[in-house]
Design a protein around this motif. Sequence first.
Motif, mmCIF file in Angstrom:
data_model
loop_
_atom_site.group_PDB
_atom_site.id
_atom_site.type_symbol
_atom_site.label_atom_id
_atom_site.label_comp_id
_atom_site.label_asym_id
_atom_site.label_seq_id
_atom_site.Cartn_x
_atom_site.Cartn_y
_atom_site.Cartn_z
ATOM 1 N N PHE A 192 1.006 -1.178 0.130
ATOM 2 C CA PHE A 192 -0.009 -0.074 0.121
ATOM 3 C C PHE A 192 1.070 1.376 0.033
ATOM 4 C CE2 PHE A 192 -2.692 3.244 2.144
ATOM 5 C CZ PHE A 192 -3.683 3.229 1.375
ATOM 6 N N ILE A 193 1.024 1.882 -1.122
ATOM 7 C CA ILE A 193 1.642 3.164 -1.212
ATOM 8 C C ILE A 193 0.980 4.480 -1.241
ATOM 9 C CG2 ILE A 193 3.421 4.359 -2.633
ATOM 10 C CD1 ILE A 193 3.995 1.795 -3.834
ATOM 11 N N ASP A 194 1.084 5.289 -0.279
ATOM 12 C CA ASP A 194 0.299 6.471 -0.088
ATOM 13 C C ASP A 194 0.848 7.376 1.030
ATOM 14 O OD1 ASP A 194 -2.597 7.567 -0.863
ATOM 15 O OD2 ASP A 194 -2.141 8.198 1.051
ATOM 16 N N PRO A 195 1.002 8.640 0.928
ATOM 17 C CA PRO A 195 1.798 9.454 1.676
ATOM 18 C C PRO A 195 1.041 9.804 3.250
ATOM 19 C CG PRO A 195 0.737 10.788 0.108
ATOM 20 C CD PRO A 195 0.631 9.519 -0.621
ATOM 21 N N LYS A 196 -0.437 9.570 3.123
ATOM 22 C CA LYS A 196 -1.286 9.350 4.241
ATOM 23 C C LYS A 196 -1.841 7.995 4.227
ATOM 24 C CE LYS A 196 -1.332 14.331 4.181
ATOM 25 N NZ LYS A 196 -2.294 15.552 4.234
ATOM 26 N N PRO A 197 -1.211 6.938 4.542
ATOM 27 C CA PRO A 197 -2.137 5.611 4.376
ATOM 28 C C PRO A 197 -3.067 5.611 5.280
ATOM 29 C CG PRO A 197 0.202 5.418 5.396
ATOM 30 C CD PRO A 197 -0.053 6.821 4.813
ATOM 31 N N SER A 198 -4.252 4.909 4.799
ATOM 32 C CA SER A 198 -5.592 4.993 5.645
ATOM 33 C C SER A 198 -5.909 3.522 6.067
ATOM 34 C CB SER A 198 -6.848 5.409 4.749
ATOM 35 O OG SER A 198 -6.856 4.793 3.636
ATOM 36 N N PRO A 205 -1.653 -9.175 8.314
ATOM 37 C CA PRO A 205 -0.217 -9.785 8.491
ATOM 38 C C PRO A 205 0.743 -9.453 7.299
ATOM 39 C CG PRO A 205 -1.440 -11.343 8.996
ATOM 40 C CD PRO A 205 -2.341 -10.048 8.952
ATOM 41 N N ASN A 206 -0.324 -9.612 6.076
ATOM 42 C CA ASN A 206 0.266 -9.620 4.787
ATOM 43 C C ASN A 206 0.563 -8.347 4.072
ATOM 44 O OD1 ASN A 206 -2.548 -9.891 4.952
ATOM 45 N ND2 ASN A 206 -2.677 -10.277 2.853
ATOM 46 N N LEU A 207 0.183 -7.391 4.779
ATOM 47 C CA LEU A 207 0.004 -6.063 4.317
ATOM 48 C C LEU A 207 1.650 -5.241 4.710
ATOM 49 C CD1 LEU A 207 -1.353 -3.419 3.184
ATOM 50 C CD2 LEU A 207 -2.191 -3.084 5.493
ATOM 51 N N GLU A 208 2.234 -4.787 3.710
ATOM 52 C CA GLU A 208 3.115 -3.565 3.941
ATOM 53 C C GLU A 208 3.065 -2.313 3.213
ATOM 54 O OE1 GLU A 208 7.910 -2.864 2.127
ATOM 55 O OE2 GLU A 208 6.956 -4.947 2.165
ATOM 56 N N VAL A 209 2.994 -1.418 4.443
ATOM 57 C CA VAL A 209 2.483 0.201 3.933
ATOM 58 C C VAL A 209 3.988 0.861 3.682
ATOM 59 C CG1 VAL A 209 1.564 2.230 5.048
ATOM 60 C CG2 VAL A 209 0.514 -0.019 5.658
ATOM 61 N N MET A 210 3.750 1.620 2.771
ATOM 62 C CA MET A 210 5.032 2.394 2.075
ATOM 63 C C MET A 210 4.318 4.008 2.275
ATOM 64 S SD MET A 210 6.429 0.116 -1.097
ATOM 65 C CE MET A 210 7.923 1.233 -0.910
ATOM 66 N N PRO A 211 4.401 4.705 3.201
ATOM 67 C CA PRO A 211 3.833 5.960 3.577
ATOM 68 C C PRO A 211 4.701 7.128 2.397
ATOM 69 C CG PRO A 211 5.305 5.313 5.337
ATOM 70 C CD PRO A 211 5.237 4.100 4.549
ATOM 71 N N LYS A 212 4.621 6.975 1.158
ATOM 72 C CA LYS A 212 5.484 7.781 0.122
ATOM 73 C C LYS A 212 4.608 8.129 -0.708
ATOM 74 C CE LYS A 212 9.759 5.364 0.959
ATOM 75 N NZ LYS A 212 10.948 4.618 0.364
ATOM 76 N N THR A 213 4.612 9.130 -1.528
ATOM 77 C CA THR A 213 4.227 9.545 -2.752
ATOM 78 C C THR A 213 4.211 8.459 -3.898
ATOM 79 O OG1 THR A 213 5.726 10.653 -3.603
ATOM 80 C CG2 THR A 213 4.327 11.932 -2.352
ATOM 81 N N ALA A 214 3.485 8.222 -4.791
ATOM 82 C CA ALA A 214 3.396 7.418 -5.754
ATOM 83 C C ALA A 214 4.935 7.411 -6.585
ATOM 84 C CB ALA A 214 2.433 7.309 -6.980
ATOM 85 N N VAL A 215 5.497 8.596 -7.062
ATOM 86 C CA VAL A 215 6.760 8.907 -7.596
ATOM 87 C C VAL A 215 7.916 8.447 -6.740
ATOM 88 C CG1 VAL A 215 8.145 10.634 -8.669
ATOM 89 C CG2 VAL A 215 5.794 10.647 -8.916
ATOM 90 N N GLU A 216 7.652 8.524 -5.347
ATOM 91 C CA GLU A 216 8.597 8.085 -4.740
ATOM 92 C C GLU A 216 8.698 6.595 -4.392
ATOM 93 O OE1 GLU A 216 8.948 11.976 -1.630
ATOM 94 O OE2 GLU A 216 7.839 10.241 -1.119
ATOM 95 N N GLY A 217 7.688 6.144 -4.272
ATOM 96 C CA GLY A 217 7.486 4.502 -3.649
ATOM 97 C C GLY A 217 7.368 3.531 -4.904
ATOM 98 N N VAL A 218 6.638 3.998 -5.857
ATOM 99 C CA VAL A 218 6.409 3.071 -6.880
ATOM 100 C C VAL A 218 7.529 2.561 -7.574
ATOM 101 C CG1 VAL A 218 5.040 2.324 -9.051
ATOM 102 C CG2 VAL A 218 3.807 3.593 -7.319
ATOM 103 N N PRO A 219 8.573 3.339 -8.231
ATOM 104 C CA PRO A 219 9.807 2.834 -8.813
ATOM 105 C C PRO A 219 10.590 1.948 -7.783
ATOM 106 C CG PRO A 219 9.548 5.165 -9.116
ATOM 107 C CD PRO A 219 8.399 4.607 -8.244
ATOM 108 N N THR A 220 10.550 2.089 -6.481
ATOM 109 C CA THR A 220 11.337 1.531 -5.567
ATOM 110 C C THR A 220 10.821 0.075 -5.421
ATOM 111 O OG1 THR A 220 11.902 3.509 -4.277
ATOM 112 C CG2 THR A 220 11.991 1.320 -3.097
ATOM 113 N N LEU A 221 9.515 -0.053 -5.222
ATOM 114 C CA LEU A 221 8.866 -1.272 -5.176
ATOM 115 C C LEU A 221 8.935 -1.933 -6.175
ATOM 116 C CD1 LEU A 221 7.035 -3.404 -3.822
ATOM 117 C CD2 LEU A 221 4.946 -2.242 -4.531
#
Length: 230
Positions: A192-198, A205-221
């Motif tokens: 789940f990639i969102d700067p303000k994750p809800s 237990p299978n959820l990984e939250v990435m509190p980043k913007t799409a441009v920051e988080g998606v390329p890394t993932l």
Amino acid sequence: MRNIVVLTGAGISAESGLKTFRDADGLWEGHDVMEVATPEAFERNPELVLDFYNQRRRQLLEVEPNLAHQALSRLEHYYDVHIITQNVDDLHERAGSTNVLHLHGELLKARSTKYSTQEIIWKKDIHLGDLCEHGYQLRPHIVWFGEAVPMLDFAIKITQKADILIIIGTSMQVYPAASLINFIDRGTPIYFIDPKPSIDKHSMPNLEVMPKTAVEGVPTLVDSLIDKAT
């Protein structure tokens, strides 16, 4: 080849410069969404509604896909990728993604007010008097509030096959799109990639939250998933 299903919302498009109503207390470019995004609004004031979407269409043609869109397209070389988007723009397609399902319609299409399945590629303004081949007024090919979501069943079938689920730039508060997470198999990895994750990361237990913007988080993932596939 493993299946990746990607759910995208307004956050990924906003980073290309497209404005979203949910960032402005229910106002979209100064309009209450109920004035421009319901069948009743179109019946009451079709010129206002058409002009609103004409402006959105012109804006869309001026922006470009961002690094997040481009990264998702790279995944197709290593995974079977299906994107289910709440967005009405074509930025995923322009970035190179080939399996994109639009839950809420497409801004660069028009359709008949009488025959809802008759879609037309439309990249210019829609005016009163622009008619379908049967003589009925054209309208934006957008799923307005209060209308059925015709692609939902297809989206459910796609989601059920996910080996990995990625959620980008959406609050997961808008239904029925938010319900799609309920159709994956238990234990399926969710990113789940969102700067303000809800989403509460402790709830799954299978959820990984990435509190980043799409441009920051998606390329890394994406880089990480490609590494795992090679």
